[in-house]
Scaffold this motif. Sequence first.
Motif, PDB file in Angstrom:
ATOM      1  N   THR A 132      27.102  25.362 125.200  1.00  0.00           N
ATOM      2  CA  THR A 132      25.738  24.927 125.478  1.00  0.00           C
ATOM      3  C   THR A 132      24.986  26.050 126.188  1.00  0.00           C
ATOM      4  O   THR A 132      25.312  26.408 127.321  1.00  0.00           O
ATOM      5  N   ASP A 133      23.981  26.587 125.532  1.00  0.00           N
ATOM      6  CA  ASP A 133      23.168  27.647 126.127  1.00  0.00           C
ATOM      7  C   ASP A 133      22.127  27.004 127.039  1.00  0.00           C
ATOM      8  O   ASP A 133      21.226  26.304 126.572  1.00  0.00           O
ATOM      9  N   GLN A 134      22.263  27.240 128.340  1.00  0.00           N
ATOM     10  CA  GLN A 134      21.373  26.618 129.313  1.00  0.00           C
ATOM     11  C   GLN A 134      20.418  27.616 129.967  1.00  0.00           C
ATOM     12  O   GLN A 134      19.914  27.397 131.063  1.00  0.00           O
ATOM     13  N   THR A 135      20.146  28.678 129.242  1.00  0.00           N
ATOM     14  CA  THR A 135      19.202  29.679 129.730  1.00  0.00           C
ATOM     15  C   THR A 135      17.854  29.055 130.063  1.00  0.00           C
ATOM     16  O   THR A 135      17.283  29.292 131.141  1.00  0.00           O
ATOM     17  N   GLU A 136      17.347  28.232 129.145  1.00  0.00           N
ATOM     18  CA  GLU A 136      16.028  27.628 129.356  1.00  0.00           C
ATOM     19  C   GLU A 136      16.063  26.573 130.467  1.00  0.00           C
ATOM     20  O   GLU A 136      15.063  26.382 131.165  1.00  0.00           O
ATOM     21  N   ASP A 137      17.183  25.876 130.617  1.00  0.00           N
ATOM     22  CA  ASP A 137      17.315  24.929 131.738  1.00  0.00           C
ATOM     23  C   ASP A 137      17.144  25.659 133.063  1.00  0.00           C
ATOM     24  O   ASP A 137      16.411  25.216 133.948  1.00  0.00           O
ATOM     25  N   LEU A 138      17.850  26.781 133.208  1.00  0.00           N
ATOM     26  CA  LEU A 138      17.781  27.537 134.448  1.00  0.00           C
ATOM     27  C   LEU A 138      16.369  28.051 134.704  1.00  0.00           C
ATOM     28  O   LEU A 138      15.865  28.001 135.834  1.00  0.00           O
ATOM     29  N   LYS A 139      15.719  28.530 133.673  1.00  0.00           N
ATOM     30  CA  LYS A 139      14.349  29.033 133.828  1.00  0.00           C
ATOM     31  C   LYS A 139      13.379  27.928 134.238  1.00  0.00           C
ATOM     32  O   LYS A 139      12.371  28.196 134.913  1.00  0.00           O
ATOM     33  N   ALA A 140      13.660  26.703 133.829  1.00  0.00           N
ATOM     34  CA  ALA A 140      12.754  25.587 134.106  1.00  0.00           C
ATOM     35  C   ALA A 140      12.895  25.021 135.513  1.00  0.00           C
ATOM     36  O   ALA A 140      12.005  24.303 135.989  1.00  0.00           O
ATOM     37  N   ILE A 141      13.999  25.321 136.188  1.00  0.00           N
ATOM     38  CA  ILE A 141      14.244  24.758 137.521  1.00  0.00           C
ATOM     39  C   ILE A 141      13.388  25.479 138.557  1.00  0.00           C
ATOM     40  O   ILE A 141      13.439  26.707 138.666  1.00  0.00           O
ATOM     41  N   THR A 142      12.626  24.718 139.325  1.00  0.00           N
ATOM     42  CA  THR A 142      11.749  25.303 140.348  1.00  0.00           C
ATOM     43  C   THR A 142      12.166  24.943 141.770  1.00  0.00           C
ATOM     44  O   THR A 142      11.731  25.596 142.718  1.00  0.00           O
ATOM     45  N   VAL A 143      12.994  23.897 141.943  1.00  0.00           N
ATOM     46  CA  VAL A 143      13.405  23.497 143.291  1.00  0.00           C
ATOM     47  C   VAL A 143      14.374  24.535 143.860  1.00  0.00           C
ATOM     48  O   VAL A 143      15.032  25.267 143.103  1.00  0.00           O
ATOM     49  N   PRO A 144      14.482  24.647 145.182  1.00  0.00           N
ATOM     50  CA  PRO A 144      15.473  25.566 145.767  1.00  0.00           C
ATOM     51  C   PRO A 144      16.867  25.264 145.238  1.00  0.00           C
ATOM     52  O   PRO A 144      17.313  24.113 145.261  1.00  0.00           O
ATOM     53  N   THR A 145      17.541  26.303 144.770  1.00  0.00           N
ATOM     54  CA  THR A 145      18.859  26.134 144.141  1.00  0.00           C
ATOM     55  C   THR A 145      19.839  27.136 144.713  1.00  0.00           C
ATOM     56  O   THR A 145      19.590  28.344 144.697  1.00  0.00           O
ATOM     57  N   LEU A 146      20.956  26.627 145.224  1.00  0.00           N
ATOM     58  CA  LEU A 146      22.020  27.469 145.759  1.00  0.00           C
ATOM     59  C   LEU A 146      23.101  27.625 144.695  1.00  0.00           C
ATOM     60  O   LEU A 146      23.592  26.639 144.136  1.00  0.00           O
ATOM     61  N   VAL A 147      23.467  28.865 144.408  1.00  0.00           N
ATOM     62  CA  VAL A 147      24.534  29.171 143.448  1.00  0.00           C
ATOM     63  C   VAL A 147      25.730  29.675 144.250  1.00  0.00           C
ATOM     64  O   VAL A 147      25.648  30.707 144.922  1.00  0.00           O
TER      65      VAL A 147
END
Length: 332
Positions: free
Chosen positions: A262-277
């Motif tokens: 599952t390519d989630q490149t666009e999911d990651l680009k769409a996330i705007t809330v603070p995200t900790l990796v």
Amino acid sequence: MHPDSTDPSDRQRRQVLALGAGLGTALALPLAATLVTPSAAQAAPSSPQPQGMTMSTITTKDGTTIFYKDWGPKNAQPIVFHHGWPLSSDDWDAQLLYFVQRGFRVVAHDRRGHGRSAQVSEGHDMDHYAADAFAVVEHLNLRNAVHIGHSTGGGEVARYVAKHGQPSGRVAKAVLVAAVPPIMAKTAAYPDHLPIEVFDGFRKGVADNRAQMFMDVPAGPFYGFNRPGVKPLPGVINNWWRQGMMGSAKAHYEGIKAFSETDQTEDLKAITVPTLVMHGDDDQIVPIANSALKAVKLLKNGTLKVYKGYSHGMLTVNADVLNADLLAFIKG
């Protein structure tokens, strides 16, 4: 307990263990020098146990029964946990207890086909995973929630936040822990990622002898127990096996495609809330170079925290460290 080396399936066991070791070698990941085990610092505080401990089920729009836990004060900030393959919400024990004892409302569900949720035939893909999570959130009317996902659950969080969480205004923050996005398998866009043969090997392991594979993975690369000087923890290994064997072989088999292709490149680009990796640099299951190091560059508001020598299963074997960092991010 550990499998007997004289077992007829010893050859398959060696293949699985070699696969984990081979991934680490191929990607030049550093060896773990030591394993940090949970310390007394994680012991529960002396405050009274919050009321409202609930375990229940909901039925989704396509008729799938999803099991969930909902613990803690209903007026507290919710934290929603999304588990990895092929496990269940029980894999979050160390986090659920830690955060409920600190006044949070904690929610965790078993993915369809996993744990105590229905062993349905269809829907073992990231879209259904995210939709099922949203069904739980809607049912409980959760708002201002922090969503934390591990491994495949990290992919579920990314799809959920991008498609369901932000449009509804229900998500405050997100955390991706040893997570699979943007994609694990090699594609034209990601030519340096893992070849499909790696995941074909996992499919073969599930189809041929799932019970043995589910012993070998946690006994070896998942927690880094195959590293020199790292002492295996039989209880941790057996608990991984228990959770895996509760689920459906079909869900586990088809879920491999979901977490790897599952390519989630666009999911990651769409996330705007603070995200900790959060990722260990000795993760032999989801190599950091293919995941966290690329994911954080795609996030609009992402922060990367790398744990030297930590394994894919660091939420369990390094819970004291991870829990404190999660708490700091949530409160920050």
